[in-house]
Design a protein around this motif. Structure first.
Motif, PDB file in Angstrom:
ATOM      1  N   PRO A 138       3.969  -6.344  13.114  1.00 19.34           N
ATOM      2  CA  PRO A 138       3.194  -7.358  12.383  1.00 19.34           C
ATOM      3  C   PRO A 138       1.727  -7.401  12.802  1.00 19.34           C
ATOM      4  O   PRO A 138       1.373  -7.061  13.925  1.00 19.34           O
ATOM      5  CB  PRO A 138       3.889  -8.668  12.750  1.00 19.34           C
ATOM      6  N   ARG A 139       0.899  -7.830  11.849  1.00 17.75           N
ATOM      7  CA  ARG A 139      -0.535  -7.989  12.118  1.00 17.75           C
ATOM      8  C   ARG A 139      -1.063  -9.127  11.252  1.00 17.75           C
ATOM      9  O   ARG A 139      -0.735  -9.218  10.082  1.00 17.75           O
ATOM     10  CB  ARG A 139      -1.288  -6.713  11.786  1.00 17.75           C
ATOM     11  N   ASP A 187       0.824  -1.209   0.000  1.00 18.69           N
ATOM     12  CA  ASP A 187       0.000   0.000   0.000  1.00 18.69           C
ATOM     13  C   ASP A 187       0.853   1.251   0.000  1.00 18.69           C
ATOM     14  O   ASP A 187       2.088   1.180   0.154  1.00 18.69           O
ATOM     15  CB  ASP A 187      -1.041  -0.022   1.122  1.00 18.69           C
ATOM     16  N   ASN A 188       0.195   2.389  -0.171  1.00 19.92           N
ATOM     17  CA  ASN A 188       0.898   3.661  -0.282  1.00 19.92           C
ATOM     18  C   ASN A 188       1.378   4.185   1.062  1.00 19.92           C
ATOM     19  O   ASN A 188       1.945   5.267   1.136  1.00 19.92           O
ATOM     20  CB  ASN A 188       0.011   4.701  -0.975  1.00 19.92           C
ATOM     21  N   GLN A 189       1.188   3.408   2.139  1.00 16.25           N
ATOM     22  CA  GLN A 189       1.667   3.808   3.453  1.00 16.25           C
ATOM     23  C   GLN A 189       2.833   2.932   3.910  1.00 16.25           C
ATOM     24  O   GLN A 189       3.250   2.994   5.055  1.00 16.25           O
ATOM     25  CB  GLN A 189       0.507   3.773   4.445  1.00 16.25           C
ATOM     26  N   GLY A 190       3.327   2.079   3.000  1.00 18.81           N
ATOM     27  CA  GLY A 190       4.502   1.270   3.294  1.00 18.81           C
ATOM     28  C   GLY A 190       4.225  -0.122   3.834  1.00 18.81           C
ATOM     29  O   GLY A 190       5.154  -0.872   4.123  1.00 18.81           O
ATOM     30  N   ILE A 231       3.375  -3.605   9.254  1.00 13.49           N
ATOM     31  CA  ILE A 231       2.882  -2.234   9.178  1.00 13.49           C
ATOM     32  C   ILE A 231       3.941  -1.309   9.771  1.00 13.49           C
ATOM     33  O   ILE A 231       4.363  -1.502  10.915  1.00 13.49           O
ATOM     34  CB  ILE A 231       1.547  -2.092   9.936  1.00 13.49           C
ATOM     35  N   PRO A 232       4.385  -0.299   9.000  1.00  6.76           N
ATOM     36  CA  PRO A 232       5.404   0.622   9.518  1.00  6.76           C
ATOM     37  C   PRO A 232       4.966   1.236  10.852  1.00  6.76           C
ATOM     38  O   PRO A 232       3.820   1.613  11.033  1.00  6.76           O
ATOM     39  CB  PRO A 232       5.503   1.705   8.433  1.00  6.76           C
TER      40      PRO A 232
END
Length: 166
Positions: free
Chosen positions: A124-125, A94-97, A119-120
């Protein structure tokens, strides 16, 4: 004679099952009865934010693309059938890294995408997306956290009801 016939039938069945296990991505989509999902869809969150989802084929039906937009977030996911893999694999960005990897499967008669994302600034998720519906009633996607046991947390964190766009 009957034993030979049964052996031949069993052998033919095994061959057909192994052929399915090594089939094309298109055959997996067909077996999951998910052909109807290939379209442009739109939903609204509880906050009335618009969410769009475009499900499409790419590269001569060797790749399924899921393109999602919600507010300023945009994500693209790619489903492929890797050589010798039993289940289709999924990779998203995605565009959020955020970068995610997962796989598709049928669970309790429902099409489920399980994804592990990095997720930056959050780490982790594990998330599961349960796809249900029909072409006439619309597409419903329930988003669940995944518990440490691997079970889907209930109730769903969010459920989006998509309508087909023309």
């Amino acid at each position: 004679m009957i034993a030979r016939h049964l052996t031949a039938c069993a052998f033919a069945s095994m061959l057909s099952l192994s052929a399915c296990a090594q089939g094309s991505l298109e055959s997996f989509v067909s077996e999951a009865k998910a052909d109807w999902m290939f379209a442009k869809w739109q939903a609204e969150t509880d906050n009335a934010d618009k969410v769009t989802l475009n499900v499409s084929w790419d590269l001569e039906k060797h790749v399924v693309v899921l393109h999602v937009k919600a507010g300023d977030m945009e994500s693209k996911g790619y489903t492929v059938l890797e050589p010798k893999a039993e289940l289709p694999k999924y990779y998203n960005f995605d565009n959020q890294g955020t970068v995610g990897k997962g796989s598709w499967n049928m669970e309790n008669g429902e099409l489920v995408l399980r994804v592990e994302s990095e997720i930056p600034d959050r780490g982790p998720r594990k998330t599961a997306f349960v796809f249900t519906g029909t072409s006439s009633t619309g597409l419903q996607v329930s988003i669940h956290n995944v518990e440490s046991s691997g079970d889907l947390a209930t109730p769903a964190r969010m459920t989006l009801k998509f309508k087909k766009q023309s």
